[in-house]
Scaffold this active site. Structure first.
Site, PDB file in Angstrom:
ATOM      1  CG  ASP A  25      45.867  25.789  60.464  1.00 48.36           C
ATOM      2  OD1 ASP A  25      44.641  25.924  60.649  1.00 48.36           O
ATOM      3  OD2 ASP A  25      46.717  26.397  61.142  1.00 48.36           O
ATOM      4  CB  SER A  26      40.876  22.972  60.529  1.00 50.09           C
ATOM      5  OG  SER A  26      40.418  23.457  59.275  1.00 50.09           O
TER       6      SER A  26
ATOM      7  CG  ASP B 102      44.750  28.656  57.728  1.00 45.97           C
ATOM      8  OD1 ASP B 102      44.822  29.882  57.949  1.00 45.97           O
ATOM      9  OD2 ASP B 102      43.931  27.910  58.304  1.00 45.97           O
TER      10      ASP B 102
ATOM     11  CE  LYS C  97      42.374  31.198  58.656  1.00 49.09           C
ATOM     12  NZ  LYS C  97      43.095  31.001  59.937  1.00 49.09           N
TER      13      LYS C  97
ATOM     14  CD  GLU D  33      45.841  30.196  63.813  1.00 45.99           C
ATOM     15  OE1 GLU D  33      46.397  30.175  64.934  1.00 45.99           O
ATOM     16  OE2 GLU D  33      45.207  29.230  63.370  1.00 45.99           O
TER      17      GLU D  33
ATOM     18  CD  GLU E 186      38.904  29.528  66.038  1.00 46.55           C
ATOM     19  OE1 GLU E 186      38.732  28.327  66.374  1.00 46.55           O
ATOM     20  OE2 GLU E 186      39.753  29.886  65.212  1.00 46.55           O
TER      21      GLU E 186
END
Length: 347
Positions: free
Chosen positions: A83-84, A122, A152, A154, A222
């Protein structure tokens, strides 16, 4: 004819019995159990083998077909459609604005370009937090519509752990993500490293353990101090993937644009992470090429004869000029004749 029918029925019954044998190795989907080789798609089994042997796992983000092809050619193990993209592709200040539909476009493009790496997509902010059911639905979309192999998500709150477990139970591989979780910057107060005090460090390890218990095949760590990442890596039985977490993780991940030095403008300089090593300065090369292109077009140097490959024969040109003159386009005929003369290679 009867014997032929009997043979066909026998083949059909064997095919049915094979098809529904639940104890067959999953690899039979790809033609039967075979040892891994560098030309095959990376699987979770391959990652587990590397982890067991202590071989570092390489992960890089990709967001489109060209970047995916580059990762594929380089032999990267895991391609993360992160999602970056919200920041490095769409120009937002955070990862929050990107939608599921936008992520699916990126996923499909990457899936067309990366044939070897394991593909992980993501789950974007706002698409899995409401309930385990919502999380499963989104994960299913990422695999079915996006062409990913895994997802993925978070965070490590109880609701995120529940979501991760539900997705795994739905038959979808999950990569966890703890430490600095960019989707939680509203709570964290910005892009701040985690694990810098006792309570926070213990939480990183405990959260990673909870994600493992939920069935995650790997966990991203991270922006945590190296000793904390080392502790988590030692405590877990699954691989850790570090980003700004030091050298003691099972593997590393970097953002494609960051490691290539693609972005040169002031905004990106402001948000480029301190932990990122630039292995090239591709942005400078791109800027130089664009300026050269602009200069050559402005001076009418490009395109010259060598980049104007499509020819018209002399006879066809003469006929074309005649037709233009018949139509009253004398000026156009003159321009065409002059162009043909200028395109002739110099002697």
């Amino acid at each position: 004819m009867a014997s032929s029918l009997a043979r066909n029925c026998s083949r059909f019954s064997k095919a049915i019995s094979v098809r529904f044998m639940s104890n067959l190795p999953v690899d039979t989907v790809y033609g039967g159990p075979k040892p891994q080789n560098p030309n095959q798609r990376v699987t979770l089994t391959h990652l587990r083998q590397k982890h067991r042997k202590g071989e570092p796992i390489t992960v890089v983000t990709a967001y489109d077909y060209p970047s995916a092809v580059h990762l594929d050619s380089a032999g990267i193990d895991v391609c993360l459609v992160g999602d970056s993209a919200s920041m490095v592709v769409h120009g937002h200040d955070t990862t929050l604005p990107i939608s599921l539909d936008e992520m699916l476009v990126h996923c499909r493009a990457v899936a067309r370009g990366a044939k070897r790496p394991l593909l992980v997509g993501d789950l974007p902010f706002g698409t899995y937090e409401s309930s385990a059911s919502q999380a499963v639905d989104t994960a299913v979309s990422v695999l079915k519509e996006g062409g990913m192999d895994a997802i993925k998500l978070e965070g490590g709150s109880p609701s995120r752990i529940t979501a991760a477990r539900a997705i795994v139970e739905a038959g979808i591989a999950v990569m966890g993500h703890v430490g600095l979780t960019p989707q939680a910057i509203s709570v964290l107060g910005g892009f701040r490293p985690q694990g810098k005090n006792i309570a926070s460090a213990v939480k990183v390890v405990e959260t990673a353990m909870a994600l493992q218990e939920a069935g995650c095949f790997s966990v991203v760590l991270e922006c945590v101090p190296p000793p904390v990442a080392a502790a988590a890596t030692s405590a877990l039985k699954i691989p850790t993937i570090g980003i700004g977490a030091g050298p003691f993780c099972s593997g590393q991940v970097l953002v494609y644009h960051d490691l290539l030095g693609m972005m040169q403008h002031p905004h990106h300089a402001k948000v480029t992470p301190k932990f990122c090593k630039q292995y090239a300065k591709v942005g400078e090369v791109i800027n130089k090429a664009l300026m050269e292109y602009k200069e050559e077009v402005s001076k009418k140097v490009f395109p010259g004869p060598s980049h104007s490959p499509y020819k018209i024969t002399t006879s066809e040109l003469d006929g074309f000029l005649t037709e233009l003159q018949k139509l009253g386009f004398d000026k156009a005929a003159s321009a065409a004749a002059s162009a043909a003369e200028n395109m002739e290679p110099s002697k």
